[in-house]
Design a protein around this motif. Structure first.
Motif, PDB file in Angstrom:
ATOM      1  N   LEU A   1       0.840  -1.203   0.000  1.00  0.00           N
ATOM      2  CA  LEU A   1       0.000   0.000   0.000  1.00  0.00           C
ATOM      3  C   LEU A   1       0.869   1.245   0.000  1.00  0.00           C
ATOM      4  O   LEU A   1       0.564   2.211  -0.697  1.00  0.00           O
ATOM      5  N   SER A   2       1.982   1.218   0.758  1.00  0.00           N
ATOM      6  CA  SER A   2       2.807   2.427   0.800  1.00  0.00           C
ATOM      7  C   SER A   2       3.719   2.506  -0.424  1.00  0.00           C
ATOM      8  O   SER A   2       4.033   3.595  -0.887  1.00  0.00           O
ATOM      9  N   ASP A   3       4.139   1.383  -0.979  1.00  0.00           N
ATOM     10  CA  ASP A   3       5.011   1.413  -2.168  1.00  0.00           C
ATOM     11  C   ASP A   3       4.243   1.748  -3.440  1.00  0.00           C
ATOM     12  O   ASP A   3       4.694   2.521  -4.270  1.00  0.00           O
ATOM     13  N   SER A   4       3.095   1.100  -3.629  1.00  0.00           N
ATOM     14  CA  SER A   4       2.453   1.246  -4.944  1.00  0.00           C
ATOM     15  C   SER A   4       0.970   1.587  -4.863  1.00  0.00           C
ATOM     16  O   SER A   4       0.267   1.490  -5.867  1.00  0.00           O
ATOM     17  N   GLY A   5       0.506   1.985  -3.677  1.00  0.00           N
ATOM     18  CA  GLY A   5      -0.887   2.410  -3.551  1.00  0.00           C
ATOM     19  C   GLY A   5      -1.850   1.232  -3.617  1.00  0.00           C
ATOM     20  O   GLY A   5      -1.449   0.114  -3.903  1.00  0.00           O
ATOM     21  N   PRO A   6      -3.136   1.494  -3.347  1.00  0.00           N
ATOM     22  CA  PRO A   6      -4.119   0.422  -3.256  1.00  0.00           C
ATOM     23  C   PRO A   6      -4.252  -0.411  -4.533  1.00  0.00           C
ATOM     24  O   PRO A   6      -4.455  -1.620  -4.461  1.00  0.00           O
TER      25      PRO A   6
ATOM     26  N   THR B   1     -17.251   0.152   1.335  1.00  0.00           N
ATOM     27  CA  THR B   1     -18.390   0.624   0.552  1.00  0.00           C
ATOM     28  C   THR B   1     -17.910   1.581  -0.540  1.00  0.00           C
ATOM     29  O   THR B   1     -16.716   1.862  -0.645  1.00  0.00           O
ATOM     30  N   GLU B   2     -18.848   2.096  -1.305  1.00  0.00           N
ATOM     31  CA  GLU B   2     -18.527   3.047  -2.361  1.00  0.00           C
ATOM     32  C   GLU B   2     -17.726   4.235  -1.824  1.00  0.00           C
ATOM     33  O   GLU B   2     -16.875   4.786  -2.507  1.00  0.00           O
ATOM     34  N   ARG B   3     -18.032   4.579  -0.581  1.00  0.00           N
ATOM     35  CA  ARG B   3     -17.370   5.729   0.034  1.00  0.00           C
ATOM     36  C   ARG B   3     -15.886   5.465   0.320  1.00  0.00           C
ATOM     37  O   ARG B   3     -15.078   6.377   0.288  1.00  0.00           O
ATOM     38  N   THR B   4     -15.555   4.220   0.623  1.00  0.00           N
ATOM     39  CA  THR B   4     -14.183   3.944   1.071  1.00  0.00           C
ATOM     40  C   THR B   4     -13.299   3.331  -0.024  1.00  0.00           C
ATOM     41  O   THR B   4     -12.088   3.313   0.118  1.00  0.00           O
ATOM     42  N   ILE B   5     -13.901   2.790  -1.093  1.00  0.00           N
ATOM     43  CA  ILE B   5     -13.095   2.190  -2.158  1.00  0.00           C
ATOM     44  C   ILE B   5     -12.843   3.232  -3.242  1.00  0.00           C
ATOM     45  O   ILE B   5     -13.792   3.704  -3.877  1.00  0.00           O
TER      46      ILE B   5
ATOM     47  N   PRO C   1     -11.322 -10.215  11.320  1.00  0.00           N
ATOM     48  CA  PRO C   1     -12.193  -9.047  11.432  1.00  0.00           C
ATOM     49  C   PRO C   1     -11.758  -7.957  10.451  1.00  0.00           C
ATOM     50  O   PRO C   1     -10.580  -7.841  10.128  1.00  0.00           O
ATOM     51  N   VAL C   2     -12.729  -7.185   9.975  1.00  0.00           N
ATOM     52  CA  VAL C   2     -12.441  -6.086   9.062  1.00  0.00           C
ATOM     53  C   VAL C   2     -11.835  -4.930   9.860  1.00  0.00           C
ATOM     54  O   VAL C   2     -12.424  -4.454  10.833  1.00  0.00           O
ATOM     55  N   LYS C   3     -10.644  -4.524   9.433  1.00  0.00           N
ATOM     56  CA  LYS C   3      -9.989  -3.372  10.061  1.00  0.00           C
ATOM     57  C   LYS C   3     -10.118  -2.199   9.100  1.00  0.00           C
ATOM     58  O   LYS C   3     -10.393  -2.396   7.909  1.00  0.00           O
ATOM     59  N   PRO C   4      -9.879  -0.962   9.588  1.00  0.00           N
ATOM     60  CA  PRO C   4      -9.993   0.189   8.681  1.00  0.00           C
ATOM     61  C   PRO C   4      -9.180  -0.002   7.394  1.00  0.00           C
ATOM     62  O   PRO C   4      -9.645   0.345   6.309  1.00  0.00           O
ATOM     63  N   LEU C   5      -7.991  -0.606   7.517  1.00  0.00           N
ATOM     64  CA  LEU C   5      -7.130  -0.859   6.361  1.00  0.00           C
ATOM     65  C   LEU C   5      -7.814  -1.673   5.264  1.00  0.00           C
ATOM     66  O   LEU C   5      -7.569  -1.472   4.070  1.00  0.00           O
ATOM     67  N   CYS C   6      -8.689  -2.591   5.661  1.00  0.00           N
ATOM     68  CA  CYS C   6      -9.336  -3.496   4.707  1.00  0.00           C
ATOM     69  C   CYS C   6     -10.366  -2.762   3.844  1.00  0.00           C
ATOM     70  O   CYS C   6     -10.740  -3.247   2.775  1.00  0.00           O
ATOM     71  N   LEU C   7     -10.861  -1.608   4.350  1.00  0.00           N
ATOM     72  CA  LEU C   7     -11.996  -0.952   3.698  1.00  0.00           C
ATOM     73  C   LEU C   7     -11.662  -0.385   2.326  1.00  0.00           C
ATOM     74  O   LEU C   7     -12.553  -0.187   1.499  1.00  0.00           O
TER      75      LEU C   7
ATOM     76  N   GLY D   1     -18.736  -3.889   0.608  1.00  0.00           N
ATOM     77  CA  GLY D   1     -19.876  -3.491   1.437  1.00  0.00           C
ATOM     78  C   GLY D   1     -19.672  -3.787   2.917  1.00  0.00           C
ATOM     79  O   GLY D   1     -20.610  -3.724   3.705  1.00  0.00           O
ATOM     80  N   TYR D   2     -18.449  -4.104   3.296  1.00  0.00           N
ATOM     81  CA  TYR D   2     -18.168  -4.397   4.710  1.00  0.00           C
ATOM     82  C   TYR D   2     -17.920  -3.123   5.510  1.00  0.00           C
ATOM     83  O   TYR D   2     -17.537  -2.082   4.949  1.00  0.00           O
ATOM     84  N   TYR D   3     -18.152  -3.221   6.823  1.00  0.00           N
ATOM     85  CA  TYR D   3     -17.834  -2.159   7.764  1.00  0.00           C
ATOM     86  C   TYR D   3     -16.794  -2.681   8.741  1.00  0.00           C
ATOM     87  O   TYR D   3     -16.722  -3.905   8.971  1.00  0.00           O
ATOM     88  N   ALA D   4     -16.005  -1.774   9.312  1.00  0.00           N
ATOM     89  CA  ALA D   4     -15.014  -2.187  10.309  1.00  0.00           C
ATOM     90  C   ALA D   4     -15.713  -2.940  11.445  1.00  0.00           C
ATOM     91  O   ALA D   4     -16.806  -2.548  11.865  1.00  0.00           O
ATOM     92  N   GLY D   5     -15.113  -4.009  11.892  1.00  0.00           N
ATOM     93  CA  GLY D   5     -15.673  -4.783  12.997  1.00  0.00           C
ATOM     94  C   GLY D   5     -16.444  -6.008  12.554  1.00  0.00           C
ATOM     95  O   GLY D   5     -16.644  -6.936  13.335  1.00  0.00           O
ATOM     96  N   GLN D   6     -16.882  -6.015  11.277  1.00  0.00           N
ATOM     97  CA  GLN D   6     -17.543  -7.228  10.776  1.00  0.00           C
ATOM     98  C   GLN D   6     -16.481  -8.308  10.517  1.00  0.00           C
ATOM     99  O   GLN D   6     -15.288  -8.024  10.537  1.00  0.00           O
ATOM    100  N   ILE D   7     -16.935  -9.524  10.238  1.00  0.00           N
ATOM    101  CA  ILE D   7     -15.992 -10.608   9.936  1.00  0.00           C
ATOM    102  C   ILE D   7     -15.886 -10.753   8.411  1.00  0.00           C
ATOM    103  O   ILE D   7     -16.877 -11.018   7.738  1.00  0.00           O
ATOM    104  N   ARG D   8     -14.694 -10.554   7.903  1.00  0.00           N
ATOM    105  CA  ARG D   8     -14.462 -10.647   6.448  1.00  0.00           C
ATOM    106  C   ARG D   8     -14.371 -12.108   6.001  1.00  0.00           C
ATOM    107  O   ARG D   8     -14.712 -12.475   4.874  1.00  0.00           O
ATOM    108  N   GLY D   9     -13.864 -12.950   6.871  1.00  0.00           N
ATOM    109  CA  GLY D   9     -13.676 -14.360   6.525  1.00  0.00           C
ATOM    110  C   GLY D   9     -12.810 -14.997   7.590  1.00  0.00           C
ATOM    111  O   GLY D   9     -12.807 -14.541   8.733  1.00  0.00           O
ATOM    112  N   ALA D  10     -12.088 -16.039   7.200  1.00  0.00           N
ATOM    113  CA  ALA D  10     -11.261 -16.720   8.193  1.00  0.00           C
ATOM    114  C   ALA D  10     -10.098 -17.436   7.526  1.00  0.00           C
ATOM    115  O   ALA D  10     -10.159 -17.782   6.349  1.00  0.00           O
ATOM    116  N   VAL D  11      -9.058 -17.628   8.320  1.00  0.00           N
ATOM    117  CA  VAL D  11      -8.013 -18.566   7.919  1.00  0.00           C
ATOM    118  C   VAL D  11      -8.528 -19.939   8.337  1.00  0.00           C
ATOM    119  O   VAL D  11      -9.056 -20.099   9.435  1.00  0.00           O
TER     120      VAL D  11
END
Ligand code: HEC
Length: 201
Positions: free
Chosen positions: A56-61, A158-162, A147-153, A181-191
Motif C-alpha cells: 500500500l505504501s510502495d504502490s498504492g491500493p 463501501t462506495e465511500r471507502t473504495i 475481522p475487518v480493520k480500517p485498512l481493509c476498507l 460493502g463491509y464495515y469495520a468490525g464485521q468478519i471478512r472471513g477466516a483462515v
C-alpha cells in the motif's frame, strides 16, 4: 543412580498426576494441535498484513491488489507445504470464488463468527477448533476469524471507502466479487486449517 536424583525424576514424571486416560490423551492432542494451528494462522496473518502495508505504501491500493491476489494464496500454499496441512482463506462472501469458497463445516463456523461480531463480542481472538469425522477420514479442523480493520476498507468497504481506480480494477479482475460493502468490525472471513488424522475404516 543417586537416590535423590531418582526421587526427583519420579517427582517430575508423576507431577502431572496418574497416567492419563485415553480421553485425556486425545484432549491433549487437540490442545497441542490447536496451538500449532493458531501459530500457523498467526504466521499467515502477520506476513500478509506486512506485505499488504508495504505494498500500500510502495504502490498504492491498486498495486496492493496483486498482494492479495498473488501473495496471499502463495503464502497459504507454502505454509501448506511446510506443515502438510491444508491452509487457506475462506469467506461467506468470497471475492475469489475459486479459492475463497467455504465448505459446509466452514460456512457453519463463519456464521457463528458473524453472530459473535453482531453481538459485539471481542472478535480479535475469535477461533474455532474441532475434530470432524468425514466420509474418508477424521480431520482436525481450525478456523481463525479475520475481522475487518480500517485498512481493509480500501478494497472491501463501501462506495465511500473504495477509491474509483481500485473499484475499476476489482471489477475487471473479479467480475463475481461479493467481498465489498463491509464495515469495520464485521468478519471478512477466516483462515482455515485442515489436518488429516486417520482414515475411517
Ligand atoms: C489492496 C486491496 C485489498 C486490501 C487492502 C485487502 N484485501 Fe482482502 N482481498 C483482496 C483481493 C484482490 C482478494 C482476492 C484474492 C484472491 O484472488 O485469492 C482478497 C481476498 C480476501 C480474502 C479471501 C477470501 C475471498 O474473499 O476471496 C480474505 C479473507 C480477505 N481478503 C480479507 C482481508 C482483510 C481481513 C483485510 C484487511 C486486513 C483485507 N482483506 C484487505 C484485496 C484486498
Amino acid at each position: 543412580m543417586n537416590r535423590l536424583l531418582t526421587v526427583s525424576l519420579y517427582a517430575m514424571l508423576f507431577a502431572a498426576g496418574p497416567a492419563p486416560a485415553e480421553q485425556h490423551h486425545e484432549q491433549g492432542d487437540q490442545q497441542g494441535m490447536t496451538r500449532q494451528a493458531r501459530q500457523v494462522a498467526g504466521d499467515l496473518i502477520k506476513k500478509l498484513g506486512s506485505a499488504l502495508k508495504q505494498a500500500l505504501s510502495d504502490s498504492g491500493p491498486e498495486g496492493a491488489i496483486s498482494v492479495c491476489r498473488d501473495t496471499a494464496p502463495e503464502l497459504a500454499v507454502s505454509l501448506s507445504r511446510e506443515t502438510g496441512w491444508k491452509v487457506s482463506r475462506v469467506s461467506l462472501r468470497p471475492r475469489n470464488p475459486l479459492i475463497g469458497q467455504p465448505d459446509a463445516w466452514e460456512q457453519k463456523v463463519l456464521r457463528n463468527f458473524d453472530e459473535a461480531a453482531a453481538a459485539a463480542r471481542n472478535t480479535t481472538q475469535l477461533e474455532h477448533t474441532e475434530i470432524v469425522p468425514e466420509p474418508d477420514a477424521t480431520y482436525f479442523r481450525y478456523m481463525k476469524a479475520l475481522p475487518v480493520k480500517p485498512l481493509c476498507l480500501t478494497c472491501h468497504g463501501t462506495e465511500r471507502t473504495i477509491p474509483d481506480p481500485v473499484r475499476a480494477r476489482l471489477q475487471q479482475e473479479y467480475p463475481k466479487d461479493r467481498a465489498t460493502g463491509y464495515y469495520a468490525g464485521q468478519i471478512r472471513g477466516a483462515v482455515t486449517i485442515k489436518r488429516r488424522l486417520e482414515a475411517t475404516n
